[in-house]
Design an enzyme around this catalytic site. Structure first.
Site, PDB file in Angstrom:
ATOM      1  N   HIS A  43       0.722  -1.105   0.020  1.00  0.00           N
ATOM      2  CA  HIS A  43       0.119   0.064  -0.009  1.00  0.00           C
ATOM      3  C   HIS A  43       0.824   1.273  -0.141  1.00  0.00           C
ATOM      4  O   HIS A  43       1.225   1.704   0.869  1.00  0.00           O
ATOM      5  CB  HIS A  43      -1.054  -0.087   1.319  1.00  0.00           C
ATOM      6  N   GLU A  70      -2.813  -1.748  -3.217  1.00  0.00           N
ATOM      7  CA  GLU A  70      -3.795  -0.905  -2.713  1.00  0.00           C
ATOM      8  C   GLU A  70      -3.563   0.440  -2.533  1.00  0.00           C
ATOM      9  O   GLU A  70      -2.267   0.764  -2.085  1.00  0.00           O
ATOM     10  CB  GLU A  70      -4.694  -1.661  -1.361  1.00  0.00           C
ATOM     11  N   HIS A 190      -7.925  -5.762   7.534  1.00  0.00           N
ATOM     12  CA  HIS A 190      -7.747  -4.557   8.747  1.00  0.00           C
ATOM     13  C   HIS A 190      -8.172  -5.266  10.020  1.00  0.00           C
ATOM     14  O   HIS A 190      -9.098  -5.405  10.315  1.00  0.00           O
ATOM     15  CB  HIS A 190      -8.616  -3.388   8.391  1.00  0.00           C
TER      16      HIS A 190
END
Length: 239
Positions: A43, A70, A190
């Site tokens: 990310h 991401e 997450h």
């Protein structure tokens, strides 16, 4: 079978704290893959405080399983994804100064923008996932936007799990059913960890992929990286 994609941002955070190349982020990615993970997630953020754009370019051609990038589809991110062509891109509405991802997309409010970005990536053969909160209505919106999958933002599930797993997962189960009815694939990520992961997979067994970083890398401080990857795989496969 649910696949495990390991987010390696925290390894890069440790490296960046001192400069140099210790720990070696590329080697870690390849080792994680060798230890059994079915994917690597990165990310990159604009300030490059952990994964750098140069890391993405270096790692991409070496990954033999699945490579997932991401991030917020700002112009520089779109250019990077277009250049390296990952297997999957996960669109996350991060503010530039967000410490970590903290909300999913309000897809109807950004429909035109998301349709355009998703179409651009899909034209390159990249699977597109959209990060959403556990709101069933977002499933059909994601389908209308052209997404292949959604990723459920699981922070509230993880936070509420100790007080009551059934209540914690209820909105996720409802959303996951809506996602399946919309004909989309389902990812999740997450704050999933060794305590709450099995229950999530057992309750929503059609989850295609979980992306786990912070908890896994933290556990590796005690268990070692190889043992930790295998422990997470065991939670997924033996729920």
């Amino acid at each position: 079978m649910t696949r495990l994609s390991v987010n390696i941002n925290k390894i890069a955070t440790i490296r960046n704290a001192r400069g140099g190349n210790l720990p070696d982020v590329t080697k870690a990615a390849l080792d994680i893959e060798r230890f059994g993970a079915e994917g690597i997630t990165v990310h990159p953020r604009p300030d490059e405080r952990h994964i750098r754009y140069s890391d993405v370019r270096e790692i991409r051609p070496l990954i033999k399983t699945e490579f997932n990038i991401e991030g917020n589809p700002i112009p520089s991110f779109i250019d990077l994804v277009t250049e390296v062509k990952p297997d999957q891109v996960t669109l996350v509405p991060d503010a530039h100064d967000a410490i970590t991802s903290n909300a999913g997309w309000d897809i109807p409010a950004h429909m035109d923008f998301l349709r355009d970005v998703i179409a651009r990536f899909k034209a390159l053969g990249i699977r597109v996932s959209v990060f959403i909160d556990p709101v069933p209505e977002m499933a059909e919106a994601a389908r209308e936007a052209g997404a292949d999958r959604v990723e459920l933002y699981t922070e509230s599930y993880a936070r509420n799990y100790p007080a009551g797993p059934e209540a914690a997962i209820a909105p996720y189960l409802a959303t996951a059913k809506a996602v399946r009815e919309a004909g989309l694939g389902l990812n999740a990520g997450h704050d999933l960890n060794l305590d709450n992961l099995s229950y999530f997979i057992r309750t929503i067994p059609w989850t295609d992929e979980v992306s786990i970083g912070h908890a896994l890398i933290s556990d590796a401080l005690y268990l070692g990286l190889e043992n930790t990857v295998k422990a997470y795989l065991s939670k997924i496969r033996n729920f």
